[in-house]
Design a protein around this motif. Structure first.
Motif, PDB file in Angstrom:
ATOM      1  N   ASP A 125     100.256  67.474  37.752  1.00  0.00           N
ATOM      2  CA  ASP A 125     101.404  67.602  36.837  1.00  0.00           C
ATOM      3  C   ASP A 125     101.008  68.232  35.506  1.00  0.00           C
ATOM      4  OD1 ASP A 125      99.900  65.609  35.841  1.00  0.00           O
ATOM      5  OD2 ASP A 125     101.484  64.103  35.761  1.00  0.00           O
ATOM      6  N   SER A 126      99.834  68.883  35.475  1.00  0.00           N
ATOM      7  CA  SER A 126      99.404  69.417  34.180  1.00  0.00           C
ATOM      8  C   SER A 126      99.944  70.830  33.953  1.00  0.00           C
ATOM      9  CB  SER A 126      97.880  69.275  34.093  1.00  0.00           C
ATOM     10  OG  SER A 126      97.236  70.415  33.944  1.00  0.00           O
ATOM     11  N   ASN A 127     100.090  71.196  32.690  1.00  0.00           N
ATOM     12  CA  ASN A 127     100.718  72.476  32.329  1.00  0.00           C
ATOM     13  C   ASN A 127      99.791  73.675  32.465  1.00  0.00           C
ATOM     14  OD1 ASN A 127     103.186  71.400  31.621  1.00  0.00           O
ATOM     15  ND2 ASN A 127     102.389  70.770  29.623  1.00  0.00           N
ATOM     16  N   SER A 128      98.519  73.389  32.769  1.00  0.00           N
ATOM     17  CA  SER A 128      97.556  74.489  32.881  1.00  0.00           C
ATOM     18  C   SER A 128      96.572  74.152  34.002  1.00  0.00           C
ATOM     19  CB  SER A 128      96.823  74.657  31.556  1.00  0.00           C
ATOM     20  OG  SER A 128      96.369  73.406  31.128  1.00  0.00           O
ATOM     21  N   PRO A 129      95.783  75.136  34.468  1.00  0.00           N
ATOM     22  CA  PRO A 129      94.828  74.860  35.531  1.00  0.00           C
ATOM     23  C   PRO A 129      93.797  73.833  35.063  1.00  0.00           C
ATOM     24  CG  PRO A 129      94.999  77.231  35.105  1.00  0.00           C
ATOM     25  CD  PRO A 129      95.752  76.531  34.018  1.00  0.00           C
TER      26      PRO A 129
END
Ligand code: KG4
Ligand code: ZN
Length: 336
Positions: A125-129
């Motif tokens: 659910d993270s906004n970046s890799p």
């Protein structure tokens, strides 16, 4: 891109569908058909029972997962499945079904490493890799400290030289007369006992490795010396759990210092354990490190982590051949 993944490495039949073009992707559906009740009578997983039940359950599970996502099979852009590590006959069922779906639809197929699924699960659910960090993976078959530099760019910093942490929980639970799987049973009992009642060993083999078989033997010898072991079950569970958590936290923090990372992640079935999550969270906070545990729903085996790992690789252009075979002993980092 919309991906359907299957996970059948052990005794959970699981399917998940994920969609997205950017971080974070949307998990549209994730279903698990657990066989734990079938295996409990045997005190562990019976491979033939597991594979036959995967074969029975997988087709309806795929239908249910599509229905839960509100999709038809022709709306899936790629298929993925766990390649290993795991039980050969179980892996074959999900892997072959995903290859068959890819073949019939002419869509891409991706074979996924189960441990990479665990490793990446905290970042779904993270906004970046996933950023560079140190990952502690604690499951039924593995205890690994991994230095993550990027997707697919991993090195093993530490591993268990004998039993995995989850395996130790299961074996000690069995010694204490608790049902399979033992991890949740020990966690349930531990708060009713004294974690200092039995000074079990904190084994620290070379570098950042782990060893849990001596701890299991120490529990066995202690049990043999007690007049009425059943009176001490909660103290034994609490003392054992404290010893495992101590070693996991101290080695992870030492490795994080050595690697110079500023983030520690935690995943795998044993990461369900709240005492472990809290202890590692506190240790990271003391050391001014960020801490990212996987959500409890993604701790034990599931297909959401497999579909997320597949998504990360597919967007990098990775594909597997339909001739790809399963590998029950698949390593996260190939031996050089
Ligand atoms: O990751 P997982 O579902 O399967 C493997 O890939 O091995 O991990 C299963 C392991 C089992 O050994 C189980 O006892 C342990 O995770 N486990 C726990 C807890 N929940 C599951 N161990 C300690 N505390 C828990 N709450
Ligand atoms: Zn697993």
């Amino acid at each position: 891109m919309t991906i359907l993944a299957l996970e059948t490495s052990c005794d959970e039949s699981a399917a998940a569908i994920l969609r997205g073009d950017n971080h974070p992707p949307t998990l549209l559906a994730s279903l698990i058909s657990s066989q734990i009740d079938l295996h409990r009578a045997y005190g562990g997983v019976v491979p033939e029972i597991a594979s036959r039940n995967h074969a029975l359950r997988l087709h309806p599970l795929v239908e249910q997962t599509l229905a839960a996502a509100g999709l038809r099979i022709d709306q899936i852009d790629a298929f993925a499945a766990t390649r290993g590590p795991g039980l050969a006959s179980s892996l074959l069922v999900g892997h072959t079904m995903a290859k068959a779906l890819a073949l019939a639809s002419g869509k891409p197929f991706l074979s996924v490493n189960h441990m990479e699924g665990h490793l990446l699960s905290p970042f779904l659910d993270s906004n970046s890799p996933p950023p560079p960090h140190l990952a502690l993976i604690v499951s039924g078959g593995h205890t690994l400290l991994i230095h993550v530099r990027g997707i697919g760019d991993y090195s093993v910093v530490g591993r268990s030289i004998d039993d995995a942490a989850g395996e130790a929980f299961d074996k000690v639970a069995r010694l204490l007369g608790l049902p399979y799987p033992g991890g949740p049973e020990i966690e349930r009992l531990a708060p009713h006992g004294d974690p200092t009642a039995f000074p079990f060993p904190r084994s620290t083999p070379g570098d950042f490795d782990f060893s849990f078989s001596g701890l299991k033997t120490a529990v066995l010898y202690t049990l043999q010396k007690l007049d009425d072991p059943t009176r001490h079950t909660a103290d034994l569970a609490a003392s054992f759990q404290a010893a495992v958590i101590d070693v996991l936290c101290s080695r992870t923090l030492a490795a994080a210092r050595e690697m110079g990372v500023n983030l520690v992640s935690l995943s795998g079935g044993v990461s369900c354990n709240k005492a472990l999550r809290n202890a590692l969270q506190a240790a990271c906070a003391d050391a001014a490190l960020d801490f990212r545990p996987c959500p409890p729903t993604l701790s034990t085996d599931n297909a959401a982590m497999i579909v997320f790992a597949a998504w990360l690789h597919l967007r990098q252009g990775h594909r597997s051949l339909l001739t790809e075979d399963i590998d029950p002993n698949l390593l996260l980092v190939p031996a050089s």
